[in-house]
Design an enzyme around this catalytic site. Structure first.
Site, PDB file in Angstrom:
ATOM      1  N   CYS A  56       3.623  -5.974  -5.410  1.00 51.72           N
ATOM      2  CA  CYS A  56       3.110  -7.226  -4.802  1.00 51.72           C
ATOM      3  C   CYS A  56       3.364  -8.533  -5.578  1.00 51.72           C
ATOM      4  CB  CYS A  56       1.837  -6.784  -4.318  1.00 51.72           C
ATOM      5  SG  CYS A  56       0.690  -6.713  -5.861  1.00 51.72           S
ATOM      6  N   GLU A 100      -6.181  -7.149  -0.517  1.00 47.82           N
ATOM      7  CA  GLU A 100      -5.409  -7.454  -1.467  1.00 47.82           C
ATOM      8  C   GLU A 100      -3.971  -7.063  -0.965  1.00 47.82           C
ATOM      9  OE1 GLU A 100      -5.721  -8.057  -4.696  1.00 47.82           O
ATOM     10  OE2 GLU A 100      -8.004  -7.730  -4.835  1.00 47.82           O
TER      11      GLU A 100
HETATM   12  P1  NAD Z   1       1.010  -1.459   4.740  1.00 49.55           P
HETATM   13  O1  NAD Z   1       0.068  -2.820   5.272  1.00 49.55           O
HETATM   14  O2  NAD Z   1       2.078  -0.941   5.861  1.00 49.55           O
HETATM   15  O3  NAD Z   1       0.088  -0.144   4.537  1.00 49.55           O
HETATM   16  C1  NAD Z   1      -0.969  -0.175   3.661  1.00 49.55           C
HETATM   17  C2  NAD Z   1      -1.728   0.969   4.164  1.00 49.55           C
HETATM   18  O4  NAD Z   1      -2.438   0.801   5.471  1.00 49.55           O
HETATM   19  C3  NAD Z   1      -1.053   2.246   4.264  1.00 49.55           C
HETATM   20  O5  NAD Z   1      -2.246   3.246   3.806  1.00 49.55           O
HETATM   21  C4  NAD Z   1      -0.986   2.650   5.537  1.00 49.55           C
HETATM   22  O6  NAD Z   1      -1.128   3.895   6.034  1.00 49.55           O
HETATM   23  C5  NAD Z   1      -2.116   1.662   6.246  1.00 49.55           C
HETATM   24  N1  NAD Z   1      -1.488   1.034   7.720  1.00 49.55           N
HETATM   25  C6  NAD Z   1      -0.561   0.735   8.310  1.00 49.55           C
HETATM   26  N2  NAD Z   1      -0.219   0.400   9.142  1.00 49.55           N
HETATM   27  C7  NAD Z   1      -1.463   0.309   9.643  1.00 49.55           C
HETATM   28  C8  NAD Z   1      -2.109  -0.014  10.863  1.00 49.55           C
HETATM   29  N3  NAD Z   1      -1.328  -0.604  11.924  1.00 49.55           N
HETATM   30  N4  NAD Z   1      -3.629  -0.069  10.990  1.00 49.55           N
HETATM   31  C9  NAD Z   1      -4.102   0.690  10.038  1.00 49.55           C
HETATM   32  N5  NAD Z   1      -3.832   0.845   8.768  1.00 49.55           N
HETATM   33  C10 NAD Z   1      -2.544   1.079   8.649  1.00 49.55           C
HETATM   34  O7  NAD Z   1       1.769  -1.804   3.233  1.00 49.55           O
HETATM   35  P2  NAD Z   1       2.618  -1.007   2.275  1.00 49.55           P
HETATM   36  O8  NAD Z   1       3.965  -1.083   3.050  1.00 49.55           O
HETATM   37  O9  NAD Z   1       1.846   0.252   2.012  1.00 49.55           O
HETATM   38  O10 NAD Z   1       2.590  -1.862   1.068  1.00 49.55           O
HETATM   39  C11 NAD Z   1       3.498  -3.139   0.838  1.00 49.55           C
HETATM   40  C12 NAD Z   1       2.628  -4.423   0.971  1.00 49.55           C
HETATM   41  O11 NAD Z   1       1.299  -4.151   0.306  1.00 49.55           O
HETATM   42  C13 NAD Z   1       3.270  -5.415   0.401  1.00 49.55           C
HETATM   43  O12 NAD Z   1       2.984  -6.848   1.479  1.00 49.55           O
HETATM   44  C14 NAD Z   1       2.979  -5.827  -0.724  1.00 49.55           C
HETATM   45  O13 NAD Z   1       2.759  -7.232  -1.054  1.00 49.55           O
HETATM   46  C15 NAD Z   1       1.182  -5.450  -0.644  1.00 49.55           C
HETATM   47  N6  NAD Z   1       0.480  -5.033  -1.716  1.00 49.55           N
HETATM   48  C16 NAD Z   1      -0.340  -5.862  -2.152  1.00 49.55           C
HETATM   49  C17 NAD Z   1      -1.159  -5.579  -3.432  1.00 49.55           C
HETATM   50  C18 NAD Z   1      -2.107  -6.414  -3.994  1.00 49.55           C
HETATM   51  O14 NAD Z   1      -2.726  -5.762  -4.922  1.00 49.55           O
HETATM   52  N7  NAD Z   1      -2.196  -7.458  -3.550  1.00 49.55           N
HETATM   53  C19 NAD Z   1      -0.576  -4.420  -4.121  1.00 49.55           C
HETATM   54  C20 NAD Z   1       0.479  -3.437  -3.518  1.00 49.55           C
HETATM   55  C21 NAD Z   1       0.860  -4.057  -2.369  1.00 49.55           C
END
Ligand code: NAD
Length: 452
Positions: free
Chosen positions: A240, A206
């Protein structure tokens, strides 16, 4: 054996619970969330400055709805379904058994830290899986409350919260889970999929991206202004599916922006950057990244910053082009760039030239325009004459396409996302058609009669 491996070993041994037991645990989960509701709302206020109304509507309330809907339909979804069998298989019966994948890893983001952790948990548990849940490290108080709730409801072998940042996430991704459900950014989505490929673990991703909002000259501009302002600036734009940018017909731009400016002041006051109920940016890094966009184009309204509280007032930027930095990445903050078009074709071409968005919004009163957009543009999901609302119904599967993600969930789709549909054919022993065997006389002729 390290701690994570030991945990997963326990979860892999977890026996799929009967439906009544799953219902009991969902009931208990709801009960415990109710008991902890104050703490959840306080944590959301602390980590993201969410107002109680916003936090209840978009986080806690949505989880209650997901639990209610799941409990109402679980028997029906989980039942083995008998399906037709073709004539070629005379004597046999066919069925689809709903089997949990087994052990599921859920990785959640920070923007709706409660709902986006708990909703997949509800789906995975209802399907009979064991779950390891990793909340975001950027919303530590919410993460702590989630942990408390999960510990009060579940034994470790059924569901467990593992807290931590990239390090822990990376270690978890090395484990051979049976399913991975990830919500987050496109770039980390790619890392998750690569890690999953090592064990051939199926994934739901997602993700995010730049979701357009198209406004046509025949739109109800007053309503459009209200609904776009709501969708863009809820949670300070950290949604998002928030409209990332506005594509408005040149002829109605001035009026729409005027109406939106009125709405912004109505919703958040004259100084939103000091309004305690207007969302904050999650971290200094996010605040600094967003601040740089404020010099793009010209500011129609907003632009004020409150560095101490990491807040940026809802801002509309006009005279933006695709070359501006604000158009190079998902904004994910309270800044709305505006671009114009003269014909619908032109607007559609701009969208088609870019990765398929997670959401698309269209404001129009013309059925013809609506059909054109729905027929010609590919996107995860969206609304006609509204924003965000498609996410808040259990009857619409929610997910992206292309760069905005793969897979879907909510309601029935959550159950099936976490379920393997095991196809089984039960053959009769009362008779046996010999024409399929290699030594059958006229075997091929008979087969040709059936398969033509
Ligand atoms: P992110 O990708 O930075 O982090 C998401 C999760 O992944 C966190 O738990 C984080 O600890 C983990 N993570 C971060 N870097 C990682 C890595 N290198 N390896 C493994 N795990 C890692 O995202 P965010 O900043 O928390 O959220 C924002 C993003 O999420 C935006 O792009 C937004 O559009 C998207 N989003 C999508 C939805 C959806 O339902 N489609 C919902 C909410 C947010």
């Amino acid at each position: 054996m390290d701690k994570l491996t030991a945990l997963l070993t326990k979860q892999k041994a977890f026996q799929k619970p009967a439906i009544e037991e799953r219902l009991r645990i969902l009931r208990k989960l709801k009960e415990v969330i109710k008991q902890q509701e104050k703490d959840i709302l306080q944590a959301l206020a602390h980590d993201l400055h969410k107002s109680e109304q916003e936090a209840y509507t978009t986080e806690v309330g949505m989880v209650y709805e997901e639990i209610n809907h799941t409990m109402k339909h679980l028997h029906k979804w989980a039942k083995t379904s008998n399906v037709k069998t073709p004539l070629t298989h005379l004597g046999s019966k066919s069925m689809i058994i709903k089997e949990p994948y087994g052990s599921v890893l859920v990785i959640a983001p920070w923007n709706y830290p409660f709902q986006l952790a708990l909703s997949p948990l509800v789906g995975a548990i209802s399907a009979g899986n064991a779950v390891t849940l990793k909340p975001s490290e950027l919303t530590p108080q919410v993460s702590q409350v989630i942990r408390t709730i999960v510990e009060r409801v579940f034994q470790e072998d059924q569901a467990v919260v593992v807290e931590g940042g990239v390090d822990i996430s990376t270690q978890l991704l090395k484990q051979p889970f049976d399913y991975i459900f990830f919500t987050g950014s496109v770039s980390v989505g790619k890392i998750v999929m690569e890690a999953a490929a090592k064990h051939l673990t199926p994934v739901t991703l997602e993700l995010g991206g730049k979701s357009p909002c198209i406004v046509m000259p025949d739109a109800d501009l007053k309503l459009a202004a209200k609904r776009i302002t709501f969708g863009k600036f809820t949670n300070a734009g950290q949604t998002c599916i928030a409209p990332d940018y506005l594509l408005v017909h040149e002829s109605v731009k001035e009026e729409l922006l005027r109406e939106m400016t009125v709405c912004i002041h109505d919703f958040f006051g004259e100084q939103p950057e000091i309004n305690p109920h207007f969302g904050k940016n999650v971290s200094q890094r996010h605040f600094d990244r967003l601040s740089q966009f404020l010099s793009n184009g010209t500011i129609v309204t907003g632009g004020q910053r409150n560095e101490q509280e990491l807040k940026i007032a809802p801002t509309i930027l006009d005279h933006i082009s695709w070359d501006d930095p604000v158009m190079q990445e998902e904004i994910f903050g309270p800044i709305l760039p505006v671009m114009t078009f003269d014909s619908l074709d032109e607007a559609a071409d701009m969208i088609k030239a870019r990765p398929k968005p997670l959401a698309l919004y269209l404001f129009t009163t013309s059925k013809q325009t609506e059909s054109y957009v729905l027929d010609h543009l590919s996107f995860g999901g969206g609304c006609i004459n509204d924003t965000l609302m498609h996410v808040a119904t259990p009857y619409l599967p929610f997910g992206g396409i292309g760069e905005s993600g793969m897979g879907r969930y909510h309601g029935r789709e959550s159950f099936f996302t976490f379920t393997h549909e095991k196809s089984v054919l039960r053959q009769t022993n009362r008779f046996d058609f010999s024409f399929r065997y290699p030594n059958a006389k006229n075997g091929l002729d008979i087969v040709r009669k059936f398969l033509k």
